[in-house]
Design an enzyme around this catalytic site. Structure first.
Site, PDB file in Angstrom:
ATOM      1  N   ASN A 171       0.976  -0.706   0.043  1.00 52.08           N
ATOM      2  CA  ASN A 171      -0.057  -0.083  -0.035  1.00 52.08           C
ATOM      3  C   ASN A 171       0.510   1.273  -0.707  1.00 52.08           C
ATOM      4  OD1 ASN A 171       0.576   0.623   3.244  1.00 52.08           O
ATOM      5  ND2 ASN A 171      -0.159  -1.036   2.919  1.00 52.08           N
ATOM      6  N   ASP A 229      -4.512  -6.869   4.869  1.00 53.12           N
ATOM      7  CA  ASP A 229      -5.531  -7.693   5.797  1.00 53.12           C
ATOM      8  C   ASP A 229      -5.136  -8.667   5.289  1.00 53.12           C
ATOM      9  OD1 ASP A 229      -6.885  -5.676   7.129  1.00 53.12           O
ATOM     10  OD2 ASP A 229      -7.267  -5.046   5.278  1.00 53.12           O
TER      11      ASP A 229
HETATM   12  O1  PMT Z   1       2.636   6.160   6.886  1.00 55.21           O
HETATM   13  P1  PMT Z   1       1.437   7.636   5.802  1.00 55.21           P
HETATM   14  O2  PMT Z   1       2.252   7.821   4.175  1.00 55.21           O
HETATM   15  O3  PMT Z   1       2.373   8.291   7.001  1.00 55.21           O
HETATM   16  O4  PMT Z   1       0.684   7.318   5.982  1.00 55.21           O
HETATM   17  C1  PMT Z   1      -0.231   7.453   7.155  1.00 55.21           C
HETATM   18  C2  PMT Z   1      -1.441   6.284   7.309  1.00 55.21           C
HETATM   19  C3  PMT Z   1      -2.293   6.723   6.669  1.00 55.21           C
HETATM   20  C4  PMT Z   1      -0.335   4.525   7.083  1.00 55.21           C
HETATM   21  C5  PMT Z   1      -2.011   6.109   9.636  1.00 55.21           C
HETATM   22  O5  PMT Z   1      -2.336   7.411   9.224  1.00 55.21           O
HETATM   23  C6  PMT Z   1      -2.766   4.883   8.821  1.00 55.21           C
HETATM   24  O6  PMT Z   1      -4.376   5.587   9.006  1.00 55.21           O
HETATM   25  N1  PMT Z   1      -2.478   3.953   9.941  1.00 55.21           N
HETATM   26  C7  PMT Z   1      -3.899   2.717   9.810  1.00 55.21           C
HETATM   27  C8  PMT Z   1      -3.898   2.368   8.325  1.00 55.21           C
HETATM   28  C9  PMT Z   1      -4.795   1.034   8.782  1.00 55.21           C
HETATM   29  O7  PMT Z   1      -4.381  -0.036   8.281  1.00 55.21           O
HETATM   30  O8  PMT Z   1      -6.131   1.529   8.781  1.00 55.21           O
HETATM   31  P2  PMT Z   1      -7.021   0.020   8.917  1.00 55.21           P
HETATM   32  O9  PMT Z   1      -8.419   0.704   9.253  1.00 55.21           O
HETATM   33  O10 PMT Z   1      -7.229  -0.640   7.766  1.00 55.21           O
HETATM   34  O11 PMT Z   1      -6.659  -1.118  10.187  1.00 55.21           O
HETATM   35  C10 PMT Z   1      -6.770  -0.117  11.190  1.00 55.21           C
HETATM   36  C11 PMT Z   1      -5.875  -1.348  13.142  1.00 55.21           C
HETATM   37  O12 PMT Z   1      -5.584  -1.986  12.634  1.00 55.21           O
HETATM   38  C12 PMT Z   1      -4.512  -0.206  12.333  1.00 55.21           C
HETATM   39  O13 PMT Z   1      -4.505   0.643  13.709  1.00 55.21           O
HETATM   40  C13 PMT Z   1      -3.992  -0.724  11.700  1.00 55.21           C
HETATM   41  O14 PMT Z   1      -2.406  -0.706  12.069  1.00 55.21           O
HETATM   42  C14 PMT Z   1      -3.967  -2.383  12.390  1.00 55.21           C
HETATM   43  N2  PMT Z   1      -4.298  -3.670  11.949  1.00 55.21           N
HETATM   44  C15 PMT Z   1      -4.670  -3.831  10.497  1.00 55.21           C
HETATM   45  C16 PMT Z   1      -4.724  -5.387  10.043  1.00 55.21           C
HETATM   46  C17 PMT Z   1      -3.743  -5.837  10.439  1.00 55.21           C
HETATM   47  N3  PMT Z   1      -4.206  -7.544  10.087  1.00 55.21           N
HETATM   48  N4  PMT Z   1      -2.810  -5.835  12.107  1.00 55.21           N
HETATM   49  C18 PMT Z   1      -3.639  -4.612  12.648  1.00 55.21           C
HETATM   50  O15 PMT Z   1      -2.838  -4.159  13.598  1.00 55.21           O
END
Ligand code: PMT
Length: 450
Positions: free
Chosen positions: A249, A318
């Site tokens: 990503n 994911d």
């Molecule tokens: O790195 P940059 O370019 O500065 O961009 C910042 C960002 C957009 C990446 C950051 O601000 C951000 O939003 N990070 C989380 C991205 C994400 O994966 O979001 P999500 O909504 O898909 O996941 C929710 C949470 O679960 C997140 O805290 C993620 O780290 C966590 N997760 C998700 C999937 C997984 N398998 N394990 C996790 O721990």
């Protein structure tokens, strides 16, 4: 007796009034502030305001008969531990970069050996102009530090980078420079203190006095996270398809590294587990590289028991290919092929399940629609103490930008924040951690995580 003496230079921009707030915060942090203004700055704020609040003569012109000191630029420059310019115009930056000393402030810059921290504010076109950028680079090469301006609506009604950074961040960075060793702060001279010894240098923990005592740095939140061990995931994971290709990503690591740097500056021990990133990690943290979601999961689980706070800032895939080919997948004879994906382990959920004692578990939510609704559902499902929701489709927010727009959700409610630098957002997140510790006695203990 003040812990530090700061020379605050105010130049002629609309943000000059914010220098008053900076001065008040520094005073509250125990600093003694002396103010110098350029002639143009006095068009925006009157010297009398600073004089009333500092109880000191405000110097605009060395040659002014009202000036009590006939060689003020020499004496002023020798008596300070930091020269801080708020706001700095393109003009003063150009003068500093070129060694022009045609007024009090520019002469003071040349006559001082104290570290210099500059917070610029100007119109976006002036900021982006090749001449300004060249001058900034020249000053950086000379060891001058900057609190970069942020994006937002400017006084001229245009939107872009050029707005003065948050006052709290400027103050925090000023205190950080003061607490750094001389090699980092640059050119710090031996300076006299009238009480408690002579400052002979700086340690990471504060000023080393000649009597051997180490004084903690003056703080305005400068060490409010001391005792915390913050574990942060950063960057975008890469899920291999074969030895050549992967699924990933756009995460650059800017957001997560900003949180890491801010936490470090506020006294926390910081461990970062980073996947792929395109920016330099900050110094002074423990950095572990873990490229895939599974590697990140393993690295986090190894470290998390020691952490008092976990923050999931990484964009973790994911799904990953169910089978990784040992050899490069050949395209010959194939118009397409199906790739089977399997779910990756959810790091954040697992950390939340394993949490013990006062450990705080914080996640990000990267969404494109129904941002708050999805963020709330993540918070409930994963049993989180805080979620930082960002709409990654908004201009100036999300992946690979220096700024972000976020809403912070906690059990106490939601705080919608406007466009700000990722560093400023990082500090807001850390402020909320402090609030959570204060508001819930179960989270309040300061040592260990169980
Ligand atoms: O790195 P940059 O370019 O500065 O961009 C910042 C960002 C957009 C990446 C950051 O601000 C951000 O939003 N990070 C989380 C991205 C994400 O994966 O979001 P999500 O909504 O898909 O996941 C929710 C949470 O679960 C997140 O805290 C993620 O780290 C966590 N997760 C998700 C999937 C997984 N398998 N394990 C996790 O721990």
């Amino acid at each position: 007796m003040a812990e530090y003496r700061i020379g605050l230079g105010v130049t002629g921009g609309i943000a000059a009034y914010k220098a008053i707030e900076v001065m008040r915060h520094l005073q509250k942090a125990g600093c003694e502030v002396s103010v110098a203004m350029t002639r143009h700055a006095t068009e925006f704020v009157r010297p009398l305001t600073f004089r009333a609040l500092t109880d000191r003569h405000v110097i605009v012109d060395d040659y002014d008969p009202a000036n009590p000191d006939p060689i003020a630029h020499i004496n002023f420059s020798q008596e300070i531990d930091l020269l801080l310019i708020v706001p700095a115009t393109a003009n003063i930056i150009a003068k500093f970069a070129n060694g022009i000393a045609d007024d009090f402030l520019s002469s003071t810059y040349l006559a001082s050996t104290a570290p210099v921290l500059i917070a610029p504010a100007m119109n976006v076109t002036m900021w982006e102009h090749a001449a300004t950028q060249r001058n900034l680079e020249r000053l950086k090469a000379d060891g001058v530090r900057f609190v970069d301006p942020v994006a937002g609506e400017l006084a001229c009604k245009t939107v872009g980078t050029g707005k003065l950074e948050d006052v709290e961040n400027i103050v925090r960075q000023a205190l950080t420079v003061l607490s750094e060793p001389p090699a980092v702060a640059g050119g710090l001279r031996v300076s006299q203190r009238s009480a408690g010894g002579t400052i002979i240098g700086r340690s990471g923990n504060g000023a080393v006095l000649s009597d051997g005592e180490v004084k903690p740095p003056a703080t305005a939140g400068g060490s409010d996270l001391a005792g915390e061990h913050i574990l942060i995931t950063v960057g975008g994971t890469r899920e291999a398809i074969d030895p050549v290709r992967f699924i990933s990503n756009h995460s650059s690591g800017k957001m997560g590294f900003a949180v890491a740097a801010a936490a470090r500056d506020r006294g926390a021990k910081v461990t970062v587990v980073a996947a792929s990133t395109s920016v330099e990690p900050p110094d002074g943290i423990e950095l572990i590289r873990a490229i895939s979601a599974q590697e990140m999961f393993d690295a986090v689980m190894e470290k998390v028991a020691d952490a008092t706070v976990f923050i999931g800032a990484a964009a973790v895939a994911d799904y990953a290919p169910a089978n990784v080919a040992d050899m490069k997948i050949k395209k010959e004879g194939k118009d397409g092929f199906l790739l089977e994906l399997k779910k990756t382990p959810d790091i954040l959920s697992e950390v939340s399940k394993r949490r013990s004692g006062r450990q705080l578990v914080i996640g990000f939510a990267a969404e494109t629609n129904d941002v708050i609704e999805y963020a709330k559902s993540k918070m409930a499902k994963k049993n989180l103490d805080m979620v930082i929701a960002n709409d990654i489709t908004a201009q100036g927010a999300g992946f690979n930008t220096d700024t972000n727009i976020a809403t912070i959700l906690t059990p106490q409610g939601e705080t919608a924040l406007g466009l700000m630098s990722k560093r400023a957002l990082a500090d807001k997140i850390l402020d909320e951690i402090i609030n959570l510790r204060r508001s819930n006695p179960a989270n309040a203990a300061r040592s260990g995580n169980s």
